[in-house]
Design a protein around this motif. Sequence first.
Motif, short mmCIF file in Angstrom:
data_model
loop_
_atom_site.label_atom_id
_atom_site.label_comp_id
_atom_site.label_asym_id
_atom_site.label_seq_id
_atom_site.Cartn_x
_atom_site.Cartn_y
_atom_site.Cartn_z
N ALA A 1 2.18 1.18 -3.72
CA ALA A 1 1.61 1.69 -4.21
C ALA A 1 0.67 3.43 -4.22
O ALA A 1 0.48 4.12 -5.19
N ILE A 2 0.64 4.20 -3.02
CA ILE A 2 0.62 5.54 -2.75
C ILE A 2 1.57 6.11 -3.38
O ILE A 2 1.83 7.56 -3.76
N HIS B 1 0.64 -0.80 -0.15
CA HIS B 1 -0.06 0.29 -0.10
C HIS B 1 0.72 1.22 0.30
O HIS B 1 0.81 2.46 -0.37
N LEU C 1 -4.28 6.43 16.94
CA LEU C 1 -3.62 8.11 16.05
C LEU C 1 -4.65 9.00 15.78
O LEU C 1 -5.62 8.14 15.60
N ARG C 2 -3.86 10.22 16.32
CA ARG C 2 -4.86 10.77 16.17
C ARG C 2 -4.44 11.92 15.57
O ARG C 2 -2.98 12.31 15.56
N ILE C 3 -5.09 12.21 14.61
CA ILE C 3 -4.32 13.50 13.59
C ILE C 3 -5.32 14.77 14.04
O ILE C 3 -6.64 15.12 13.25
N LEU D 1 -4.70 10.36 -6.15
CA LEU D 1 -4.32 10.47 -4.93
C LEU D 1 -4.88 12.13 -3.95
O LEU D 1 -5.42 12.30 -3.33
N ALA E 1 -5.76 13.67 -1.05
CA ALA E 1 -6.44 13.05 0.42
C ALA E 1 -5.82 13.50 1.38
O ALA E 1 -4.61 12.98 1.65
N GLY E 2 -7.33 13.53 2.11
CA GLY E 2 -7.49 13.79 3.64
C GLY E 2 -6.17 12.19 3.72
O GLY E 2 -5.35 11.68 4.69
N GLY E 3 -6.83 10.95 3.33
CA GLY E 3 -6.00 9.77 3.87
C GLY E 3 -4.67 9.63 3.53
O GLY E 3 -4.31 8.50 3.69
N VAL E 4 -4.42 10.22 2.42
CA VAL E 4 -2.74 10.42 1.39
C VAL E 4 -2.16 10.68 3.20
O VAL E 4 -1.19 10.67 3.17
N THR F 1 0.23 0.12 14.63
CA THR F 1 -0.12 1.72 15.87
C THR F 1 -1.35 0.76 16.40
O THR F 1 -2.12 0.28 16.46
N THR G 1 -3.14 11.37 6.14
CA THR G 1 -2.69 10.15 7.69
C THR G 1 -1.81 9.20 7.29
O THR G 1 -1.41 8.94 8.05
N THR G 2 -2.08 8.30 5.66
CA THR G 2 -1.42 7.73 5.36
C THR G 2 0.45 7.36 5.88
O THR G 2 1.28 7.07 6.69
N ASP H 1 1.04 7.77 9.38
CA ASP H 1 1.21 6.51 9.70
C ASP H 1 2.36 5.70 9.56
O ASP H 1 2.76 5.56 10.91
#
Lengths: 144, 144, 144, 144
Positions: free
Chosen positions: B24-25, B21, B88-90, B47, B57-60, B85, B62-63, B66
């Motif tokens: 992939a990103i 993953h 986790l706080r973002i 992305l 994206a926010g998810g990217v 993990t 975050t990933t 992490d």
Amino acid sequence: MTLTLEEHAAMQAQIMAAIPHARAIGIEVLGVEGRTCVARVPFRDDLVGDPESRIIAGGVVTTLLDHIGGSAVAVALREFRSIATLDLRIDYMRPAAPGTGVTAEAECTKITRSVAFIRAVAYDQTKDDPVATAVGVYMLGAEP
Amino acid sequence: MTLTLEEHAAMQAQIMAAIPHARAIGIEVLGVEGRTCVARVPFRDDLVGDPESRIIAGGVVTTLLDHIGGSAVAVALREFRSIATLDLRIDYMRPAAPGTGVTAEAECTKITRSVAFIRAVAYDQTKDDPVATAVGVYMLGAEP
Amino acid sequence: MTLTLEEHAAMQAQIMAAIPHARAIGIEVLGVEGRTCVARVPFRDDLVGDPESRIIAGGVVTTLLDHIGGSAVAVALREFRSIATLDLRIDYMRPAAPGTGVTAEAECTKITRSVAFIRAVAYDQTKDDPVATAVGVYMLGAEP
Amino acid sequence: MTLTLEEHAAMQAQIMAAIPHARAIGIEVLGVEGRTCVARVPFRDDLVGDPESRIIAGGVVTTLLDHIGGSAVAVALREFRSIATLDLRIDYMRPAAPGTGVTAEAECTKITRSVAFIRAVAYDQTKDDPVATAVGVYMLGAEP
């Protein structure tokens, strides 16, 4: 303009389907029931976090939880306002089972004039045995 | 076996490059300096979080946070133990600039026998004007 | 030694009654039902956060949520192990009503070998309209 | 009306001294330096979390971190607006030393139109060896 719940849910699914990163990960909106939204990421080899275990990556679970959290806010609002994640906390209870996708459910627990709170859970089999849970706050844009 | 910091950093970069993953990103480990790890996700159209804005994206983000958090723990440990993990706080300070990638730096702030704490920051231009910050706790596997 | 749920709950109430700061704030353990613990802080003038509003201070709510979270872990464990808060997130939904105390309920949602997760809610009237919610992770000491 | 930093800091200290719960715990504002606020809770027997260890209770540390976080926001704003904690995450690194008070420093890291982000650290001896750290988001009231 206030939409019916069904109209909103349908639009929400369309909006999410239009987000490139959500599409790239393969997020599918499964439905809306009351104030709860459900979505899913089917298993795919390139979503794996560890090549040996074939377990879906934590980042994928987080992205799904964030998306479904935002969707729950959108459905609860029932009007078009911008929604941005302000903060998000994820607790990782256990890894998903190898080779399985992840489903997530989110609920908007409170909306004020400018922010909304959500609670979400991600699981591979049942909601009672979560892979991860999330709580977050989303900032709402100006009222239309 | 305790590795030198350089050996560890090199292995860490290899391990991350092997995570499907992360690959992939497009996560690239930029380096290790003391207890700090730096990585980057270059901009890519798939992305993006919002097709009109071309903002990543926010998810990217975050990933990336992490992953780099886990890497900072791995480097601080300097021995091979599993790292998962726990939570986790973002905090999302602002969107990244349209069409730009994101860089993240993480530092392991405390290690106990069974857990490690991290602090991380993601930015598009400089660390002083973050896109997002993160704090998290990672669970350490049994000592070798 | 594994205690019955009732024995544990009784001991837990005693332990909490012996904590000086919990006593100073006036925390009362109301009971244990299954995996859920309930406690209460009655209103008192010196617990107020803002002298004009007579609203109980956020710090009192947080302290109550942390205590009841630890109690839920203790009850779920049903054996004596040290329990230390590792991290805690509190979301403040709204101020409590002026001049009223706060009740909190916590549930231990997951226990692993070395950590336990909790979810808790604080309210003045009913659980469905919370003043604050909390999620947290507690570190467990060595097994006896 | 925009105050000088010194005027604001002085008022802030007065405001905090007027909060009943802060006074009950014994919070002392030590000062303001740039965007950083410092406060302290001296040791007292009724602030203890465990009667045998004489270690200050986690709830006291949390209350101090929340107060000093709000103060850092107030100082950074430099105008009078209501400030309410929206959410707060605390990471507990280690217990304070027995019989010692706790000092906390907070910094406002970002202010937007409606929210402010803070980062804070609590310690017994030096900032580099924290007892706990916190990050939080505060909601700002309407601009005057």
